[in-house]
Enzyme design. Structure first.
Site, PDB file in Angstrom:
ATOM      1  N   HIS A  35       0.842  -1.204   0.000  1.00 62.78           N
ATOM      2  CA  HIS A  35       0.000   0.000   0.000  1.00 62.78           C
ATOM      3  C   HIS A  35       0.870   1.245   0.000  1.00 62.78           C
ATOM      4  O   HIS A  35       1.558   1.554   0.974  1.00 62.78           O
ATOM      5  CB  HIS A  35      -0.916   0.015   1.226  1.00 62.78           C
ATOM      6  CG  HIS A  35      -1.938   1.115   1.183  1.00 62.78           C
ATOM      7  ND1 HIS A  35      -2.925   1.181   0.223  1.00 62.78           N
ATOM      8  CD2 HIS A  35      -2.116   2.210   1.973  1.00 62.78           C
ATOM      9  CE1 HIS A  35      -3.681   2.250   0.434  1.00 62.78           C
ATOM     10  NE2 HIS A  35      -3.204   2.901   1.485  1.00 62.78           N
ATOM     11  N   ASP A  77       2.250   3.125   3.026  1.00 63.03           N
ATOM     12  CA  ASP A  77       1.158   4.090   2.931  1.00 63.03           C
ATOM     13  C   ASP A  77       1.659   5.497   2.666  1.00 63.03           C
ATOM     14  O   ASP A  77       2.012   5.845   1.552  1.00 63.03           O
ATOM     15  CB  ASP A  77       0.316   4.011   4.208  1.00 63.03           C
ATOM     16  CG  ASP A  77      -1.006   4.762   4.103  1.00 63.03           C
ATOM     17  OD1 ASP A  77      -1.315   5.277   3.018  1.00 63.03           O
ATOM     18  OD2 ASP A  77      -1.743   4.822   5.098  1.00 63.03           O
ATOM     19  N   ARG A  80     -16.578   6.281   1.923  1.00 60.66           N
ATOM     20  CA  ARG A  80     -16.827   7.725   1.821  1.00 60.66           C
ATOM     21  C   ARG A  80     -16.823   8.175   0.368  1.00 60.66           C
ATOM     22  O   ARG A  80     -17.486   9.148   0.017  1.00 60.66           O
ATOM     23  CB  ARG A  80     -15.746   8.525   2.575  1.00 60.66           C
ATOM     24  CG  ARG A  80     -15.603   8.236   4.040  1.00 60.66           C
ATOM     25  CD  ARG A  80     -14.729   9.299   4.732  1.00 60.66           C
ATOM     26  NE  ARG A  80     -13.489   9.586   4.028  1.00 60.66           N
ATOM     27  CZ  ARG A  80     -12.357   8.911   4.191  1.00 60.66           C
ATOM     28  NH1 ARG A  80     -12.317   7.867   5.015  1.00 60.66           N
ATOM     29  NH2 ARG A  80     -11.263   9.248   3.536  1.00 60.66           N
ATOM     30  N   HIS A  91      -5.742  -1.029   6.366  1.00 68.62           N
ATOM     31  CA  HIS A  91      -5.828  -0.544   7.745  1.00 68.62           C
ATOM     32  C   HIS A  91      -6.705  -1.446   8.618  1.00 68.62           C
ATOM     33  O   HIS A  91      -6.201  -2.086   9.535  1.00 68.62           O
ATOM     34  CB  HIS A  91      -6.314   0.915   7.832  1.00 68.62           C
ATOM     35  CG  HIS A  91      -5.484   1.884   7.083  1.00 68.62           C
ATOM     36  ND1 HIS A  91      -4.138   2.077   7.336  1.00 68.62           N
ATOM     37  CD2 HIS A  91      -5.789   2.724   6.056  1.00 68.62           C
ATOM     38  CE1 HIS A  91      -3.653   2.983   6.515  1.00 68.62           C
ATOM     39  NE2 HIS A  91      -4.626   3.390   5.718  1.00 68.62           N
ATOM     40  N   HIS A 131     -11.764   3.680  -3.063  1.00 64.14           N
ATOM     41  CA  HIS A 131     -11.016   4.473  -2.094  1.00 64.14           C
ATOM     42  C   HIS A 131     -11.503   4.196  -0.681  1.00 64.14           C
ATOM     43  O   HIS A 131     -10.706   3.915   0.231  1.00 64.14           O
ATOM     44  CB  HIS A 131     -11.109   5.972  -2.392  1.00 64.14           C
ATOM     45  CG  HIS A 131     -10.368   6.791  -1.373  1.00 64.14           C
ATOM     46  ND1 HIS A 131     -10.951   7.207  -0.191  1.00 64.14           N
ATOM     47  CD2 HIS A 131      -9.096   7.237  -1.348  1.00 64.14           C
ATOM     48  CE1 HIS A 131     -10.064   7.878   0.521  1.00 64.14           C
ATOM     49  NE2 HIS A 131      -8.921   7.914  -0.162  1.00 64.14           N
TER      50      HIS A 131
END
Length: 450
Positions: free
Chosen positions: A67, A328, A216, A277, A213
Site C-alpha cells: 500500500h 502508505d 466515503r 488498515h 477508495h
C-alpha cells in the site's frame, strides 16, 4: 544463468534461516535452491561456486509494499507543526496533490520507488487516485498520471501493481468532490471503468488492479460496479477500511451498518480483496473479513503517525485474513519497521508479548504482500518463483551479534546491501545502481512544495 551464494537464506516453510545456500536463476526465475550443508549439493556440482556472487548476511525473498501513495513522500517531516489529526493532515496532503502534473509525478514517484528499492522492496501496490488535471479536467491522455507511475517504477527497477482507484464523492452521504478532490473523480463508476479499460501497461513489470477508495468516496449503489470490474478482469481489489472511527460513525448514520458490512452486502469482500488498515472493525466485522478470506494490509508507521489507532492484527489473522504490509504515507519506508510494529503494537494493545513469530512477519512482508498485489509467483526463495533477493547485513551497529532469525526485530532499511528484482541487480552495497536517490528526492520534493 546467474548464481549467488547466500551466507544465510530464509527458505519457505523454515522457521529460521538456513546457512550456506546456493541460489541459481535464469530468465528472471529461480531454477535451483541448494543448501550446501546438511547434505545439500548444488545442481551442477561444487565447481559452480567459483562464479557465484557472494551475499554476506541474511538473504530474504523480495519485500512487497502492498500500500503506497507515492506523492505522500513529499509530506515527510512537513505535517508536524501542530496537534492536528488525520483530517488536518489531509488538508496538507491535498495541497501537494494540487501541484502535481505527469512530469513532476514521474520524478517524485521514481525517487520514492527507488527509495523503496534501497529498502528491499521489489514490488509496490500504488493506490492511485490522482487521475486528472487541476479542477478535474482530464489530460489529453486520460491515463497520463497512471503512465507516469508505471514508467517511474520501471526506472526505479521494481514491479508495480497500479491499483486504479474509484474516488467519486467527498463523504458517505454523497457530497460532491470539492477543490483538489476534483482531480480524483471520474463522475461515476461506469466512467471510472471506461477510463481504466482504455489503459494497459505495456511493460511486464506492471499490472493493473482496482481500488475503492473508501465507503466515503464510492456511493453504495456503485460499489458493485467497481468490485465487478475487478472480478471480471481477475485483478486485485483494495479498499481503505475503518481507518477512522468517524468513517464508521458516518456509515452507520447513512446506511445503518459498518463499512465492512456495507462492502459485504455489495459483493466487495473475498480472497481477491485487501482491506487497508482495518483499524477500527467491530467483532462482527473481524468475523466477516475472516470468513470471506479478505486480506488485510496493515500500515503501522502511518497509522501511528496519523494517530489512527492500533488495529486488532492478531484477531484478524486468526479469523482467517492473510496479513500484508504497506508504508502508505511514507512517513517511513522500511518494511522491517512495519513488520516488527505489527508485533510491538499488539504488545502495547494487550500488554503481552509473543503474538507473531519472525516467520509470520516475514510472510506478511513477502509472500503475503505479493499475493495481495496479484503476483502469486513471488515472495519465496523457491524454484519457479521470481528471482527477487534482498540481502541484509548482519555486521552493522544494529545487527552485529544478532542471530539471523532476529533480523526482523533488529534490522532497518539502512542495513539492506543487495537487491535483485527478476534476476537483475538493482541495489549493490547499499547504493541504487541507476538513481541518485537523495538528490532526486530533494529535487522532486522541492518542485512540489516550494
Amino acid at each position: 544463468m546467474t548464481r549467488w551464494l547466500a551466507e544465510y537464506a530464509w527458505l519457505p516453510e523454515h522457521a529460521e534461516p538456513t546457512p550456506d545456500v546456493l541460489i541459481e536463476a535464469e530468465d528472471g526465475r529461480i531454477t535451483a535452491v541448494a543448501p550446501l550443508t546438511g547434505g545439500g549439493r548444488p545442481t551442477a556440482g561444487v565447481e559452480v561456486l567459483r562464479d557465484a556472487a557472494r551475499l554476506p548476511g541474511l538473504t530474504l525473498p523480495g519485500l512487497a509494499n502492498a500500500h503506497s501513495h507515492a506523492f505522500h513522500r513529499a509530506l515527510r517531516g512537513r505535517t508536524h507543526g501542530g496537534r492536528g489529526d488525520f483530517w488536518s493532515w489531509r488538508d496538507v496532503m491535498y495541497d501537494v496533490a494540487g501541484r502535481l502534473d505527469p512530469d513532476s509525478y514521474l520524478a517524485l514517484a521514481r525517487a520514492a520507488y527507488a527509495e523503496m528499492a534501497l529498502a528491499g522492496v521489489t514490488c509496490v501496490g500504488e493506490f492511485h487516485y490522482l487521475h486528472h488535471g487541476p479542477g478535474g479536467q482530464p489530460y489529453d491522455d486520460p491515463n497520463a498520471m497512471s503512465a507516469a507511475l508505471v514508467e517511474a517504477a520501471a526506472q526505479a527497477g521494481i514491479r508495480l501493481t497500479l491499483l486504479d482507484t474509484a474516488y467519486l464523492t467527498a463523504s458517505v452521504d454523497g457530497a460532491p468532490l470539492q477543490g483538489p478532490q476534483r482531480r480524483f473523480g471520474d463522475g461515476d463508476a461506469l466512467r471510472w471503468a471506461a477510463r481504466v479499460d482504455a489503459y494497459r501497461p505495456e511493460n511486464g513489470h506492471a499490472r493493473l488492479g482496482a481500488a475503492i477508495h473508501s465507503v466515503r468516496a464510492v456511493p453504495a449503489e456503485q460499489l458493485a460496479t467497481v468490485a465487478g470490474w475487478a472480478d471480471r478482469n481477475g485483478v486485485p481489489l483494495h479498499v481503505h477500511l475503518s481507518e477512522q472511527p468517524a468513517e464508521n460513525d458516518a456509515c452507520r448514520a447513512v446506511h445503518g451498518c459498518t463499512p465492512t458490512r456495507l462492502l459485504a452486502d455489495h459483493g466487495a469482500l473475498g480472497p481477491h480483496t485487501t482491506a487497508i488498515h482495518a483499524t477500527h472493525p467491530t467483532s462482527a466485522d473481524v468475523t466477516l473479513l475472516g470468513e470471506s478470506r479478505t486480506r488485510v494490509c496493515l500500515c503501522p508507521t502511518t497509522e501511528r503517525d496519523l494517530a489512527d489507532g492500533i488495529g486488532p492484527a492478531r484477531r484478524l489473522a486468526e479469523a482467517g485474513s492473510p496479513v500484508s504490509l504497506g508504508s502508505d504515507s511514507h512517513a517511513v519506508i522500511d518494511l522491517f519497521e512495519e513488520a516488527r510494529a505489527v508485533e510491538l503494537d499488539e504488545r502495547l494493545r494487550t500488554r503481552k508479548r509473543g503474538h507473531f513469530t519472525a516467520a509470520e512477519l516475514l510472510a506478511a512482508a513477502t509472500v503475503g504482500g505479493h499475493a495481495a498485489l496479484g503476483w502469486g509467483d513471488a515472495g519465496r526463495l523457491a524454484v519457479g518463483d521470481r528471482a527477487d533477493l534482498v540481502t541484509v547485513r548482519l555486521d552493522t551497529a544494529r545487527t552485529a551479534g544478532v542471530p539471523p532469525v532476529g533480523a526482523f526485530f533488529a534490522a532497518t532499511a539502512a542495513d539492506v546491501s543487495h537487491v535483485v528484482v527478476d534476476g537483475k541487480q538493482v541495489v549493490a552495497d547499499g547504493r541504487h545502481l541507476t538513481v541518485d536517490v537523495p538528490a532526486e528526492l530533494r529535487a522532486a520534493i522541492a518542485a512540489v512544495t516550494a
